[in-house]
Scaffold this active site. Structure first.
Site, PDB file in Angstrom:
ATOM      1  N   HIS A 170       0.873  -1.173   0.000  1.00  0.00           N
ATOM      2  CA  HIS A 170       0.000   0.000   0.000  1.00  0.00           C
ATOM      3  C   HIS A 170       0.915   1.230   0.000  1.00  0.00           C
ATOM      4  O   HIS A 170       2.006   1.174   0.559  1.00  0.00           O
ATOM      5  CB  HIS A 170      -0.845  -0.032   1.278  1.00  0.00           C
ATOM      6  CG  HIS A 170      -1.925   1.006   1.347  1.00  0.00           C
ATOM      7  ND1 HIS A 170      -1.675   2.299   1.728  1.00  0.00           N
ATOM      8  CD2 HIS A 170      -3.259   0.935   1.110  1.00  0.00           C
ATOM      9  CE1 HIS A 170      -2.804   2.974   1.722  1.00  0.00           C
ATOM     10  NE2 HIS A 170      -3.786   2.177   1.342  1.00  0.00           N
ATOM     11  N   ASP A 189       3.090  -4.531   7.925  1.00  0.00           N
ATOM     12  CA  ASP A 189       1.890  -3.717   7.780  1.00  0.00           C
ATOM     13  C   ASP A 189       0.727  -4.693   7.971  1.00  0.00           C
ATOM     14  O   ASP A 189       0.434  -5.509   7.093  1.00  0.00           O
ATOM     15  CB  ASP A 189       1.886  -3.079   6.394  1.00  0.00           C
ATOM     16  CG  ASP A 189       0.581  -2.341   6.106  1.00  0.00           C
ATOM     17  OD1 ASP A 189      -0.394  -2.535   6.864  1.00  0.00           O
ATOM     18  OD2 ASP A 189       0.545  -1.593   5.115  1.00  0.00           O
ATOM     19  N   GLN A 206      -4.460  -5.176   6.905  1.00  0.00           N
ATOM     20  CA  GLN A 206      -5.443  -6.124   6.360  1.00  0.00           C
ATOM     21  C   GLN A 206      -5.343  -7.499   7.016  1.00  0.00           C
ATOM     22  O   GLN A 206      -6.082  -8.409   6.648  1.00  0.00           O
ATOM     23  CB  GLN A 206      -5.267  -6.252   4.842  1.00  0.00           C
ATOM     24  CG  GLN A 206      -5.451  -4.960   4.079  1.00  0.00           C
ATOM     25  CD  GLN A 206      -6.854  -4.382   4.202  1.00  0.00           C
ATOM     26  OE1 GLN A 206      -7.805  -5.060   4.616  1.00  0.00           O
ATOM     27  NE2 GLN A 206      -7.000  -3.117   3.855  1.00  0.00           N
ATOM     28  N   LYS A 246     -10.378  -0.542  10.660  1.00  0.00           N
ATOM     29  CA  LYS A 246     -10.513  -1.752   9.838  1.00  0.00           C
ATOM     30  C   LYS A 246     -10.806  -2.986  10.690  1.00  0.00           C
ATOM     31  O   LYS A 246     -10.959  -4.088  10.177  1.00  0.00           O
ATOM     32  CB  LYS A 246      -9.237  -1.981   9.012  1.00  0.00           C
ATOM     33  CG  LYS A 246      -8.978  -0.878   7.979  1.00  0.00           C
ATOM     34  CD  LYS A 246      -7.870  -1.287   7.035  1.00  0.00           C
ATOM     35  CE  LYS A 246      -7.203  -0.115   6.364  1.00  0.00           C
ATOM     36  NZ  LYS A 246      -7.943   0.402   5.213  1.00  0.00           N
ATOM     37  N   CYS A 259      -4.692   2.313  -3.869  1.00  0.00           N
ATOM     38  CA  CYS A 259      -3.431   2.836  -3.282  1.00  0.00           C
ATOM     39  C   CYS A 259      -2.281   1.859  -3.465  1.00  0.00           C
ATOM     40  O   CYS A 259      -1.400   1.745  -2.606  1.00  0.00           O
ATOM     41  CB  CYS A 259      -3.595   3.187  -1.803  1.00  0.00           C
ATOM     42  SG  CYS A 259      -4.807   4.447  -1.506  1.00  0.00           S
TER      43      CYS A 259
END
Ligand code: 7TS
Length: 570
Positions: free
Chosen positions: A132, A209, A212, A235, A373
């Site tokens: 991202h 990261d 997700q 999220k 993104c």
């Protein structure tokens, strides 16, 4: 249409769904909501909404300050939230949990720390081609500012990391590996354990990261062995504006502060300051207390359901979605990795993803379209964007079926829009052409019908020659690609235009048909915005498309100004 006999949602699923009020609303036009944009942000359970109301209603004061009751109560709630987060990801200690605004800020905090002391000329930071922008741009900046080199682990056409190449990219110059656990665009679950092991062997820290991953996978920092882990509250069913940076105590101790201010200091003199211990060292200023408290409730809700159960359920759902989507003629899945979580990306024939997404919205289906993104990943895969359906624990097979049936209809609707014969150019004036547009759009009552008509007008544009499809003719600032070629004949301006998105093509068609054949002076003295407003164009498009429309108008005016000047000089 597909014969729909969905498996009845289990009691548990029904109970979970009943705790998310947004799922039970009707959209305008009495459409039920099918929310498949969870990778962008999840819906919120009532418990989180209630917790925020109680916090703000009764418990709020500033933290880490007063001797009074409310300040202590807010501090307790805030620090308890930190412990909840630590438990949720099984961190060794709550000191290792830093509250940030989100994943983006968490990564920027680490990048800033590395920039100030850990990166220099000859050093390398390794990321991957599927990051991202949040895990790409901060490293580009840090490398630019320090002279370090950004290395990018390639991604295969299947949407998997090229692990075989890892040895070429990870070496003694590497100062950090920063990669996503789960791809937000493709849903690929990366083999992070293998990468952490390889980095560990060279004493290279790893940042994951986890934006997700957090909503879908069971997380255990101590078992995973990464050095940093970032994720966003919004999220994982929590509030916006709150996120987490997990970092091992050793590394966090070693990094310099990110921002200066209140709460992050130990002592301050006019000359210098010493800094507070972890985690306060990285939390300058009044934090997002309500966000932290609401996030804790969200994580508790998730833990009560059980991440193991969530993982199993979502795996099955995603597998089902991929299978059903694959069975639809003209749908091509993007990303065929072995392991997926959360999202599935696809293309529908050669239709622009935005057009597909906009039509799905008519069925109450929320998906995201575009590059998500991850522009470098799109470039690598040779596509401008995708349609992405992303799932959460409250989604059902029934909703997948609704998506698939709608896609079949959308496909057929988009393929039926065959170009009609182009009308003969008229000698009408600008005012007359404007009046015709007002009348034509006025024939339709529903915005959707008007939009359909707008797209038909786009279809009437003459084919745009490929030789003009150059940077010079590209209008910057539009969401889709828009090309405009301006010609000047006998003192009048003529246009050729094209776009890769049907709705944008419609917009540029109206603009050019309205102004075509006028003198540059007339174009410059025309209030184009007002003409479009009376036709009703701005009501048919999103805010971002309005920005794009503004860019088209600017370009038309700029061309007219240049032509006016050059004809005056002649
Ligand atoms: N990293 C990943 C993998 C993401 O998916 C996102 C947001 C971010 C970082 C940034 O998170 P933020 O909360 O700081 O904004 N991804 C998306 C998306 O896929 N659609 O909208 C936002």
């Amino acid at each position: 249409m597909h014969d729909r006999t969905p498996a009845a949602p289990s009691d548990i699923l029904a109970r979970i769904r009943s705790t998310f009020p947004a799922l039970h609303q009707r959209l305008p036009g009495n459409r039920p909501l099918v929310y498949l944009d969870n990778a962008a942000s999840t819906l919120k359970p009532q418990a989180v909404v209630d917790r925020l109301a109680t916090y703000y209603g009764l418990e709020h004061s500033n933290v880490h300050r007063g001797a009074h009751y409310l300040s202590q109560r807010a501090t307790d709630a805030y620090e308890e939230a930190r412990r909840t987060v630590a438990r949720f990801i099984n961190a060794a200690h709550e000191r290792e949990i830093i509250f940030t605004r989100g994943t983006t800020e968490a990564i920027n905090l680490v990048a800033s720390g590395f920039e100030h002391g850990r990166l220099g000329k000859g050093d390398e930071v390794l990321i991957t081609a599927m990051e991202h922008h949040s895990n790409m741009v901060p490293w580009q900046l840090a490398c630019q500012r320090t002279g370090a080199r950004l290395r990018v682990l390639p991604v295969s056409e299947r949407g998997e990391l090229e692990l075989d190449a890892l040895n070429e990219y990870l070496g003694e110059r590497t100062r950090l590996v920063a990669l996503t656990y789960v791809s937000n665009t493709l849903g690929t679950v990366n083999p992070v354990r293998t990468i952490i092991r390889a980095a560990r062997a060279l004493d290279v820290p790893v940042l994951l990261d986890g934006a997700q991953a957090a909503p879908h996978l069971r997380l255990d920092m101590q078992e995973l062995g990464c050095d940093f882990f970032a994720f966003s509250g919004h999220k994982v069913f929590g509030p916006t504006g709150i996120g987490i940076l997990y970092g091992t105590e050793t590394l966090l101790e070693d990094l310099p502060p990110y921002q200066g201010g209140g709460d992050m200091i130990e002592t301050v003199t006019l000359e210098k300051s010493t800094y507070a211990d972890l985690p306060q060292k990285f939390e300058a200023g009044t934090p997002h207390i309500a966000g932290a408290v609401g996030l804790a409730t969200a994580l508790d809700t998730l833990s009560n359901i059980g991440l193991g159960a969530v993982e199993t359920y979502e795996n099955d759902l995603l597998h089902y979605a991929r299978k059903r989507l694959r069975s639809v003629d003209q749908i091509r899945l993007v990303g065929e990795a072995e392991k997926h979580a959360g999202a599935v990306s696809f293309l529908l024939g050669d239709n622009n993803p935005y057009d597909v997404g906009r039509l799905l919205d008519e069925y109450g289906i929320a998906v995201r379209t575009g590059h998500h993104c991850t522009m470098p990943l799109m470039k690598l895969l040779g596509i401008p964007g995708t349609v992405r359906a992303s799932f959460a624990l409250y989604n059902t097979r029934d909703e997948v079926d609704v998506l698939v049936s709608a896609l079949v209809e959308v496909r057929d609707r988009l393929s039926k829009r065959k170009p009609r014969a182009r009308p003969k150019p008229t000698r009408a004036t600008l005012q007359e052409r404007h009046k015709t547009f007002v009348e034509e759009f006025g024939l339709f009552d529903e915005p959707n019908e008007k939009r359909e008509f707008l797209m038909e007008l786009g279809d009437l544009l003459e084919p745009f020659p490929n030789r003009w499809r150059t940077d010079d003719h590209l209008i910057r600032g539009c969401q889709s690609s828009v090309w405009l070629h301006t010609q000047f004949l006998d003192g009048r301006v003529y246009y050729h235009a094209d776009s890769n998105a049907a709705i944008t093509k419609g917009m540029v068609a109206v603009l050019t048909r309205l102004l075509e054949g006028e003198t540059p002076e007339t174009i410059l003295s025309t209030n184009i915005d007002a003409y479009l407003a009376t036709i009703g164009i701005p009501d048919l498009i999103t805010a971002r498309r309005k920005t794009g429309l503004g860019a088209m108008i600017k370009r038309i005016q700029l061309d007219a100004r240049v032509l006016a000047q050059s004809s005056n000089n002649r």
